[in-house]
Design a protein around this motif. Sequence first.
Motif, PDB file in Angstrom:
ATOM      1  N   GLY B  68       0.832  -1.210   0.000  1.00  0.00           N
ATOM      2  CA  GLY B  68       0.000   0.000   0.000  1.00  0.00           C
ATOM      3  C   GLY B  68       0.858   1.248   0.000  1.00  0.00           C
ATOM      4  N   ILE B  69       1.885   1.264   0.850  1.00  0.00           N
ATOM      5  CA  ILE B  69       2.773   2.423   0.939  1.00  0.00           C
ATOM      6  C   ILE B  69       3.411   2.691  -0.425  1.00  0.00           C
ATOM      7  CG2 ILE B  69       4.968   3.221   1.908  1.00  0.00           C
ATOM      8  CD1 ILE B  69       2.726   3.379   3.852  1.00  0.00           C
ATOM      9  N   SER B  70       3.705   1.612  -1.147  1.00  0.00           N
ATOM     10  CA  SER B  70       4.400   1.774  -2.419  1.00  0.00           C
ATOM     11  C   SER B  70       3.529   2.492  -3.447  1.00  0.00           C
ATOM     12  CB  SER B  70       4.814   0.413  -2.961  1.00  0.00           C
ATOM     13  OG  SER B  70       3.700  -0.218  -3.552  1.00  0.00           O
ATOM     14  N   HIS B  71       2.237   2.593  -3.161  1.00  0.00           N
ATOM     15  CA  HIS B  71       1.332   3.124  -4.169  1.00  0.00           C
ATOM     16  C   HIS B  71       1.451   4.602  -4.437  1.00  0.00           C
ATOM     17  CE1 HIS B  71      -0.575  -0.427  -5.172  1.00  0.00           C
ATOM     18  NE2 HIS B  71      -1.672   0.127  -5.618  1.00  0.00           N
ATOM     19  N   ALA B  72       1.716   5.384  -3.399  1.00  0.00           N
ATOM     20  CA  ALA B  72       1.622   6.821  -3.583  1.00  0.00           C
ATOM     21  C   ALA B  72       2.787   7.344  -4.389  1.00  0.00           C
ATOM     22  CB  ALA B  72       1.570   7.494  -2.230  1.00  0.00           C
ATOM     23  N   GLY B  73       3.972   6.782  -4.136  1.00  0.00           N
ATOM     24  CA  GLY B  73       5.182   7.340  -4.719  1.00  0.00           C
ATOM     25  C   GLY B  73       5.096   7.560  -6.206  1.00  0.00           C
ATOM     26  N   ILE B  74       4.996   6.445  -6.933  1.00  0.00           N
ATOM     27  CA  ILE B  74       5.008   6.548  -8.378  1.00  0.00           C
ATOM     28  C   ILE B  74       3.750   7.248  -8.874  1.00  0.00           C
ATOM     29  CG2 ILE B  74       4.813   5.140 -10.430  1.00  0.00           C
ATOM     30  CD1 ILE B  74       7.622   5.335  -9.685  1.00  0.00           C
ATOM     31  N   ALA B  75       2.639   7.067  -8.145  1.00  0.00           N
ATOM     32  CA  ALA B  75       1.396   7.716  -8.566  1.00  0.00           C
ATOM     33  C   ALA B  75       1.579   9.224  -8.579  1.00  0.00           C
ATOM     34  CB  ALA B  75       0.263   7.317  -7.626  1.00  0.00           C
ATOM     35  N   ILE B  76       2.189   9.756  -7.519  1.00  0.00           N
ATOM     36  CA  ILE B  76       2.406  11.206  -7.447  1.00  0.00           C
ATOM     37  C   ILE B  76       3.301  11.636  -8.599  1.00  0.00           C
ATOM     38  CG2 ILE B  76       3.600  13.002  -6.143  1.00  0.00           C
ATOM     39  CD1 ILE B  76       2.571  11.739  -3.616  1.00  0.00           C
ATOM     40  N   SER B  77       4.367  10.874  -8.777  1.00  0.00           N
ATOM     41  CA  SER B  77       5.339  11.234  -9.790  1.00  0.00           C
ATOM     42  C   SER B  77       4.727  11.195 -11.189  1.00  0.00           C
ATOM     43  CB  SER B  77       6.502  10.269  -9.679  1.00  0.00           C
ATOM     44  OG  SER B  77       7.514  10.666 -10.492  1.00  0.00           O
ATOM     45  N   THR B  92       8.544  14.477  -6.235  1.00  0.00           N
ATOM     46  CA  THR B  92       8.587  13.305  -7.107  1.00  0.00           C
ATOM     47  C   THR B  92       9.661  12.307  -6.718  1.00  0.00           C
ATOM     48  OG1 THR B  92       9.894  14.606  -8.620  1.00  0.00           O
ATOM     49  CG2 THR B  92       7.576  14.388  -9.141  1.00  0.00           C
ATOM     50  N   ARG B  93      10.915  12.756  -6.573  1.00  0.00           N
ATOM     51  CA  ARG B  93      11.952  11.757  -6.381  1.00  0.00           C
ATOM     52  C   ARG B  93      11.850  11.077  -5.019  1.00  0.00           C
ATOM     53  NH1 ARG B  93      17.259  13.618  -8.410  1.00  0.00           N
ATOM     54  NH2 ARG B  93      16.081  13.470 -10.349  1.00  0.00           N
ATOM     55  N   MET B  94      11.575  11.853  -3.992  1.00  0.00           N
ATOM     56  CA  MET B  94      11.478  11.222  -2.674  1.00  0.00           C
ATOM     57  C   MET B  94      10.330  10.219  -2.642  1.00  0.00           C
ATOM     58  SD  MET B  94       9.296  13.480  -0.177  1.00  0.00           S
ATOM     59  CE  MET B  94       8.463  12.005   0.191  1.00  0.00           C
ATOM     60  N   ALA B  95       9.284  10.511  -3.395  1.00  0.00           N
ATOM     61  CA  ALA B  95       8.138   9.597  -3.421  1.00  0.00           C
ATOM     62  C   ALA B  95       8.464   8.344  -4.228  1.00  0.00           C
ATOM     63  CB  ALA B  95       6.928  10.306  -3.993  1.00  0.00           C
ATOM     64  N   GLU B  96       9.178   8.524  -5.355  1.00  0.00           N
ATOM     65  CA  GLU B  96       9.577   7.352  -6.154  1.00  0.00           C
ATOM     66  C   GLU B  96      10.461   6.423  -5.326  1.00  0.00           C
ATOM     67  OE1 GLU B  96      11.552   8.948  -9.562  1.00  0.00           O
ATOM     68  OE2 GLU B  96       9.777  10.076 -10.139  1.00  0.00           O
ATOM     69  N   LEU B  97      11.378   7.035  -4.597  1.00  0.00           N
ATOM     70  CA  LEU B  97      12.279   6.224  -3.776  1.00  0.00           C
ATOM     71  C   LEU B  97      11.493   5.453  -2.718  1.00  0.00           C
ATOM     72  CD1 LEU B  97      15.182   5.481  -3.217  1.00  0.00           C
ATOM     73  CD2 LEU B  97      15.324   7.394  -1.646  1.00  0.00           C
ATOM     74  N   LEU B  98      10.479   6.116  -2.162  1.00  0.00           N
ATOM     75  CA  LEU B  98       9.638   5.437  -1.169  1.00  0.00           C
ATOM     76  C   LEU B  98       8.981   4.208  -1.782  1.00  0.00           C
ATOM     77  CD1 LEU B  98       8.341   5.456   1.634  1.00  0.00           C
ATOM     78  CD2 LEU B  98       6.513   6.847   0.683  1.00  0.00           C
ATOM     79  N   THR B  99       8.491   4.354  -3.013  1.00  0.00           N
ATOM     80  CA  THR B  99       7.875   3.219  -3.706  1.00  0.00           C
ATOM     81  C   THR B  99       8.847   2.055  -3.797  1.00  0.00           C
ATOM     82  OG1 THR B  99       6.415   4.573  -5.040  1.00  0.00           O
ATOM     83  CG2 THR B  99       7.015   2.444  -5.933  1.00  0.00           C
ATOM     84  N   ILE B 100      10.051   2.354  -4.264  1.00  0.00           N
ATOM     85  CA  ILE B 100      11.000   1.274  -4.526  1.00  0.00           C
ATOM     86  C   ILE B 100      11.414   0.583  -3.234  1.00  0.00           C
ATOM     87  CG2 ILE B 100      13.338   0.847  -5.356  1.00  0.00           C
ATOM     88  CD1 ILE B 100      12.707   3.114  -7.400  1.00  0.00           C
ATOM     89  N   ILE B 101      11.685   1.384  -2.204  1.00  0.00           N
ATOM     90  CA  ILE B 101      12.135   0.760  -0.953  1.00  0.00           C
ATOM     91  C   ILE B 101      11.002  -0.003  -0.285  1.00  0.00           C
ATOM     92  CG2 ILE B 101      12.951   1.297   1.370  1.00  0.00           C
ATOM     93  CD1 ILE B 101      14.832   3.293   0.106  1.00  0.00           C
ATOM     94  N   SER B 102       9.791   0.524  -0.334  1.00  0.00           N
ATOM     95  CA  SER B 102       8.718  -0.242   0.313  1.00  0.00           C
ATOM     96  C   SER B 102       8.425  -1.522  -0.451  1.00  0.00           C
ATOM     97  CB  SER B 102       7.461   0.609   0.495  1.00  0.00           C
ATOM     98  OG  SER B 102       7.074   1.171  -0.707  1.00  0.00           O
ATOM     99  N   PHE B 234      -8.995  -2.499  -1.235  1.00  0.00           N
ATOM    100  CA  PHE B 234      -7.559  -2.524  -0.948  1.00  0.00           C
ATOM    101  C   PHE B 234      -6.833  -1.379  -1.655  1.00  0.00           C
ATOM    102  CE2 PHE B 234      -5.739  -6.643   0.861  1.00  0.00           C
ATOM    103  CZ  PHE B 234      -6.864  -6.898   1.609  1.00  0.00           C
ATOM    104  N   VAL B 235      -7.211  -1.129  -2.912  1.00  0.00           N
ATOM    105  CA  VAL B 235      -6.522  -0.080  -3.672  1.00  0.00           C
ATOM    106  C   VAL B 235      -6.722   1.268  -2.979  1.00  0.00           C
ATOM    107  CG1 VAL B 235      -6.441   1.142  -5.868  1.00  0.00           C
ATOM    108  CG2 VAL B 235      -6.619  -1.326  -5.848  1.00  0.00           C
ATOM    109  N   THR B 236      -7.965   1.533  -2.549  1.00  0.00           N
ATOM    110  CA  THR B 236      -8.236   2.797  -1.861  1.00  0.00           C
ATOM    111  C   THR B 236      -7.404   2.895  -0.587  1.00  0.00           C
ATOM    112  OG1 THR B 236     -10.488   2.474  -2.618  1.00  0.00           O
ATOM    113  CG2 THR B 236     -10.103   4.318  -1.136  1.00  0.00           C
ATOM    114  N   GLY B 237      -7.386   1.808   0.182  1.00  0.00           N
ATOM    115  CA  GLY B 237      -6.597   1.809   1.412  1.00  0.00           C
ATOM    116  C   GLY B 237      -5.132   2.050   1.125  1.00  0.00           C
ATOM    117  N   ALA B 238      -4.669   1.501  -0.011  1.00  0.00           N
ATOM    118  CA  ALA B 238      -3.260   1.675  -0.379  1.00  0.00           C
ATOM    119  C   ALA B 238      -2.968   3.142  -0.652  1.00  0.00           C
ATOM    120  CB  ALA B 238      -2.955   0.845  -1.612  1.00  0.00           C
ATOM    121  N   ILE B 239      -3.868   3.798  -1.378  1.00  0.00           N
ATOM    122  CA  ILE B 239      -3.618   5.206  -1.698  1.00  0.00           C
ATOM    123  C   ILE B 239      -3.662   6.040  -0.416  1.00  0.00           C
ATOM    124  CG2 ILE B 239      -4.467   7.181  -2.998  1.00  0.00           C
ATOM    125  CD1 ILE B 239      -5.478   5.129  -5.074  1.00  0.00           C
TER     126      ILE B 239
END
Lengths: 259, 419
Positions: B68-77, B92-102, B234-239
């Motif tokens: 779920g956490i991984s969802h916002a990063g790339i979506a924002i970017s 953008t970049r901090m969020a992308e990194l969050l996606t990858i690490i989560s 689940f998708v909503t909860g992820a966002i």
Amino acid sequence: MEQRRSFLKMIGLSVLGTIIGRAIIGREMLWLMLSKLTKVQAAEAPKQYGMVIDLRRCIGCHACSMACKLENNQPTGLVDGELETPNRRINWSIVLGREDGEQEKGKYPLLSKRFLPRTCMHCIDPPCTKVCPVDATYRRPEDGIVVVNYDRCIGCRYCMSACPYGARYFNWKKPDLGRPENPQVPVRPVGVVEKCTFCKHRIERGLEPACVETCLGRARIFGELSDPNSKVSKLIRERGAFRLLEDYDTKPSWYYLPW
Amino acid sequence: MTNIEDVILNQLTKTTKRFYAFIGALLVMVAWGAFAWSIQLTRGLAVTGMNIPVYWGVYISNFVFLIGISHAGIAISAAVRLLRLELYRPLTRMAELLTIISLMLAAMNIVFDLGRPDRVLNMVFFADLSSPLVWDFISVSTYFILSTAYLFLGMREDLSRLADRLPGRRWLYKALSAGWSGSEQQRFGQERVLRWMAIIILPVMVSVHTTVAWIFGLQIAKPIWHESGLGPYFVTGAIVSGISMVTVIAWILRRLLGWGKFFTLEIFRGLGNFLRAVLLIYAYFMIAEQVTIRYGGESASLEVLEFYSTGAYAPYFWSFVILGTVIPFLILCIPRTRSIGGIVLASILVTVFMWVKRVIIIIPALMHPVLPPGIGMSTGIYAPTWVEWSILGGSYALGALLYTIFMKFFPIIDLEIGK
């Protein structure tokens, strides 16, 4: 203009990709992949073993469970270390029931007690084999027995969650039998899922499963469901047999003759 | 405007004692987690609290949370690129990194949960397409590869600029920038690739959490999961959890590095508004679930629903409802509390209690199998042991460590902002 052209190019490429893909893998393969995504009718096995339990004859003595444990190298729970709790025991065969008295029927002196023995139901449409990510559990095409490949199982416990009957067990720790093992049955390593095999090693030698042989009340009858003249088939027809959780359409090959 | 660029680069070159202390503390936590895992590996999953019928515990709940956490990063970017939301560019970049690490942590949690982690590659060699777990594996790995490529491509220009600015690490940045010259043609081609990737990533992202939901929702044996609405739920909860996590991390960067001019009140307001809307949709899904199951009264589902909403798990459930949805929602609505502090407080509450909600989705359903247990067996009880908590803590520390180390070597904000 440039953008539109690239968009059309994209669509063209994907259509082409689909055509080439179908040419390479073929229509059958495509159908196979699609059919994996939906519930399909199980293939008719040339032979289908099954079990009938006469509930009126079951006295709830647990002899079947004990015989099963000894035959199939399951820890008996008497040798437990610090890590064993009752909720981690391995019981391929078990007698279901509640301790709140619900299993009693009638009033004293016309009182009877009801038991519901269960093992793996060896479903014809098993929900557990479908979810296995590595195809480590499957229904044997030749006789319909659902088995586990202990060398391949990754221990994700998905099949356990998918089984409505709770028939599958996990090796939470290294099994400690505390007794000589039965050489005909492999001892499962830590971290894999196991379950009743219909004593396939005995069936293959023409013997009945250990629980059937042991049953004191002769409540268990084993045979071929695929043969309409077998004893099990006749009992099912004549005595109005039922199966557990039939709503789920798993088509168990375990039948119960009503009380 | 090289001023701003200097500020960003300062972060790469100046290392304080506090930084080393932080890395040291994280390493200790990782080592502790590794020790706990070694115990689990040698003695089997018996050292966890899992049992029959609670086959899955906090590892799987945590896996769902991390996906779920991984969802916002790339979506924002992707949204920033596709909708040209220049305001949110610093995220953008901090969020992308969050996606990858989560995503990495999520994969690790699956491995923790396996009885035979040594056989994890069987998932590749013997992949059986009929298993939703394999669908999830395919979709998560696609998502991971796409996100990593997206992060990397977007960073090439910065890398080549770093090679010029920091001669000491020139070799590293030069190699990583993979022949970036900054020519008009290269720039145009790259932008086009990234746009297409952004378009492709968004549906893949939806598929990722849908297949996670289907791991649970396609099982007939668990009536409360066996609902067609589980995917969107689940998708909503992820966002929800993803957006709130991005807000929290943006705030940490703002505080730690003093980057108030990048992470402005306006950005936090925007994130807060979005969170408020998705939170409302999530609450709607929850109400729909309660009404459907209670009105229909199908016993197997109702048993689980009552267990968590009025039974033993009620304290967790209601703390989620009050602290995880109602209070954050109010904070995000009232103009006076919509300061950065307020929005971050709401986000922290939502993040923490979304984790609790994941546990509430997974564990009570497992505690209530459709058939009664055998004589002498108790019904589902589950309490995570210290091993499970240590492994979880260690894996989160590893995530924080990776994030921090990345920040030490690469700019966490697009250098383009400086222009």
